[in-house]
Design a protein around this motif. Structure first.
Motif, mmCIF file in Angstrom:
data_model
loop_
_atom_site.group_PDB
_atom_site.id
_atom_site.type_symbol
_atom_site.label_atom_id
_atom_site.label_comp_id
_atom_site.label_asym_id
_atom_site.label_seq_id
_atom_site.Cartn_x
_atom_site.Cartn_y
_atom_site.Cartn_z
ATOM 1 N N SER A 11 0.830 -1.202 0.000
ATOM 2 C CA SER A 11 0.000 0.000 0.000
ATOM 3 C C SER A 11 0.868 1.257 0.000
ATOM 4 N N VAL A 12 0.358 2.262 -0.660
ATOM 5 C CA VAL A 12 1.055 3.543 -0.726
ATOM 6 C C VAL A 12 0.487 4.435 0.369
ATOM 7 N N GLU A 13 1.363 5.033 1.152
ATOM 8 C CA GLU A 13 0.938 5.941 2.206
ATOM 9 C C GLU A 13 0.476 7.253 1.589
ATOM 10 N N ARG A 14 -0.691 7.705 2.020
ATOM 11 C CA ARG A 14 -1.204 8.987 1.553
ATOM 12 C C ARG A 14 -0.983 10.005 2.652
ATOM 13 N N GLN A 15 -0.554 11.177 2.255
ATOM 14 C CA GLN A 15 -0.376 12.238 3.242
ATOM 15 C C GLN A 15 -1.708 12.928 3.468
ATOM 16 N N ARG A 16 -2.039 13.113 4.737
ATOM 17 C CA ARG A 16 -3.285 13.741 5.132
ATOM 18 C C ARG A 16 -3.000 15.043 5.865
ATOM 19 N N CYS A 17 -4.072 15.802 6.091
ATOM 20 C CA CYS A 17 -3.989 16.946 6.994
ATOM 21 C C CYS A 17 -3.547 16.426 8.364
ATOM 22 N N ALA A 18 -2.915 17.277 9.136
ATOM 23 C CA ALA A 18 -2.404 16.845 10.435
ATOM 24 C C ALA A 18 -3.496 16.217 11.294
ATOM 25 N N TRP A 19 -4.704 16.805 11.303
ATOM 26 C CA TRP A 19 -5.771 16.267 12.154
ATOM 27 C C TRP A 19 -6.294 14.927 11.645
ATOM 28 N N GLY A 20 -6.065 14.626 10.367
ATOM 29 C CA GLY A 20 -6.503 13.357 9.792
ATOM 30 C C GLY A 20 -5.545 12.210 10.034
ATOM 31 N N GLU A 21 -4.350 12.543 10.501
ATOM 32 C CA GLU A 21 -3.362 11.508 10.841
ATOM 33 C C GLU A 21 -3.654 11.019 12.254
ATOM 34 N N THR A 22 -4.484 9.997 12.336
ATOM 35 C CA THR A 22 -4.945 9.501 13.626
ATOM 36 C C THR A 22 -5.159 7.999 13.544
ATOM 37 N N ASP A 23 -5.178 7.369 14.691
ATOM 38 C CA ASP A 23 -5.482 5.939 14.744
ATOM 39 C C ASP A 23 -6.983 5.686 14.765
ATOM 40 N N ASN A 24 -7.774 6.743 14.933
ATOM 41 C CA ASN A 24 -9.224 6.598 14.958
ATOM 42 C C ASN A 24 -9.736 6.414 13.530
ATOM 43 N N ALA A 25 -10.240 5.233 13.231
ATOM 44 C CA ALA A 25 -10.673 4.905 11.870
ATOM 45 C C ALA A 25 -11.814 5.798 11.390
ATOM 46 N N LEU A 26 -12.751 6.151 12.284
ATOM 47 C CA LEU A 26 -13.850 7.034 11.892
ATOM 48 C C LEU A 26 -13.346 8.417 11.499
ATOM 49 N N MET A 27 -12.419 8.947 12.287
ATOM 50 C CA MET A 27 -11.851 10.269 11.982
ATOM 51 C C MET A 27 -11.120 10.231 10.649
ATOM 52 N N GLN A 28 -10.331 9.200 10.447
ATOM 53 C CA GLN A 28 -9.557 9.088 9.212
ATOM 54 C C GLN A 28 -10.486 8.946 8.006
ATOM 55 N N GLN A 29 -11.509 8.127 8.135
ATOM 56 C CA GLN A 29 -12.466 7.947 7.044
ATOM 57 C C GLN A 29 -13.209 9.252 6.761
ATOM 58 N N TYR A 30 -13.616 9.947 7.815
ATOM 59 C CA TYR A 30 -14.306 11.226 7.654
ATOM 60 C C TYR A 30 -13.405 12.213 6.904
ATOM 61 N N HIS A 31 -12.147 12.283 7.309
ATOM 62 C CA HIS A 31 -11.194 13.159 6.623
ATOM 63 C C HIS A 31 -11.044 12.766 5.160
ATOM 64 N N ASP A 32 -10.822 11.492 4.919
ATOM 65 C CA ASP A 32 -10.496 11.018 3.569
ATOM 66 C C ASP A 32 -11.673 11.081 2.603
ATOM 67 N N GLU A 33 -12.879 10.828 3.107
ATOM 68 C CA GLU A 33 -14.014 10.629 2.198
ATOM 69 C C GLU A 33 -15.104 11.694 2.263
ATOM 70 N N GLU A 34 -15.074 12.554 3.282
ATOM 71 C CA GLU A 34 -16.206 13.465 3.424
ATOM 72 C C GLU A 34 -15.813 14.918 3.664
ATOM 73 N N TRP A 35 -14.985 15.194 4.646
ATOM 74 C CA TRP A 35 -14.700 16.564 5.054
ATOM 75 C C TRP A 35 -14.107 17.373 3.900
ATOM 76 N N GLY A 36 -14.709 18.496 3.644
ATOM 77 C CA GLY A 36 -14.190 19.400 2.624
ATOM 78 C C GLY A 36 -14.608 19.072 1.206
ATOM 79 N N ARG A 37 -15.285 17.962 1.024
ATOM 80 C CA ARG A 37 -15.755 17.606 -0.324
ATOM 81 C C ARG A 37 -17.107 18.271 -0.544
#
Length: 191
Positions: free
Chosen positions: A2-28
């Motif tokens: 897998s290729v690591e994707r760089q996220r916003c600082a707040w999206g770099e978390t172990d919380n799967a819900l937060m990460q999914q929210y960042h990756d798939e919803e927030w700001g779109r």
């Protein structure tokens, strides 16, 4: 591999819900009135609390508030005592009442032929504002536009539309792009 994707600082978390929210919803950019009502409602619930707390309760909010169907939520005033006893949600009378009031306001807009999507996006002339944030520390907690939008929304009958809540809503709904420029989502939204 897998290729690591760089996220916003707040999206770099172990919380799967937060990460999914960042990756798939927030700001779109969202143009679905039900989803926009949900995001506004969640931002109201978040006021004074952590976003993670709200996100962890999101499924319970959807159940309690009829999946944020504003036509159903506008009928929920008699259910306020029941909602305030629900340990799965944030039991704040002002916030619960504001969500029901806002459902009524959205219904009134719809009855006049104005969709909540069009109402919200008119504040940014139907185009997301592209910020160029390089560090999470640069993200404002509000802007002049959010202040004007919140005042107009209050004038139009909405509740709990202070400038910080409204700016957070603008970020969540994609009216503004506050992803860091190094974030993979920023790159997608810039295209």
């Amino acid at each position: 591999m897998s290729v690591e994707r760089q996220r916003c600082a707040w999206g770099e978390t172990d919380n799967a819900l937060m990460q999914q929210y960042h990756d798939e919803e927030w700001g779109r950019p969202s143009h679905d009135s039900r989803h926009l009502f949900e995001l506004l409602s969640l931002e109201i619930m978040q006021a004074g609390l952590s976003w993670q707390t709200v996100l962890n309760k999101r499924a319970a909010f959807k159940t309690a508030f009829a999946n944020f169907d504003y036509r159903q939520v506008q009928q929920m005033t008699p259910e306020i005592p029941v909602l305030l006893q629900n340990p799965q949600i944030i039991r704040n009378r002002l916030k619960v009442t504001a969500i029901i009031n806002n459902a009524n306001t959205i219904a009134k807009l719809a009855d006049r032929g104005e969709d909540f999507d069009h109402y919200v996006w008119a504040f940014v002339k139907n185009h997301p504002i592209q910020h160029h944030i390089t560090s999470h520390a640069e993200v404002p907690n509000t802007t002049d536009l959010a202040k004007r939008m919140g005042k107009q929304m209050k004038k139009d009958g909405f509740s709990f539309t202070g400038p910080v809540v409204i700016y957070s809503f603008m970020q969540a709904a994609g009216l503004v792009n506050d992803h860091e420029t190094s974030c993979f989502v920023y790159q997608l939204l810039e295209k």
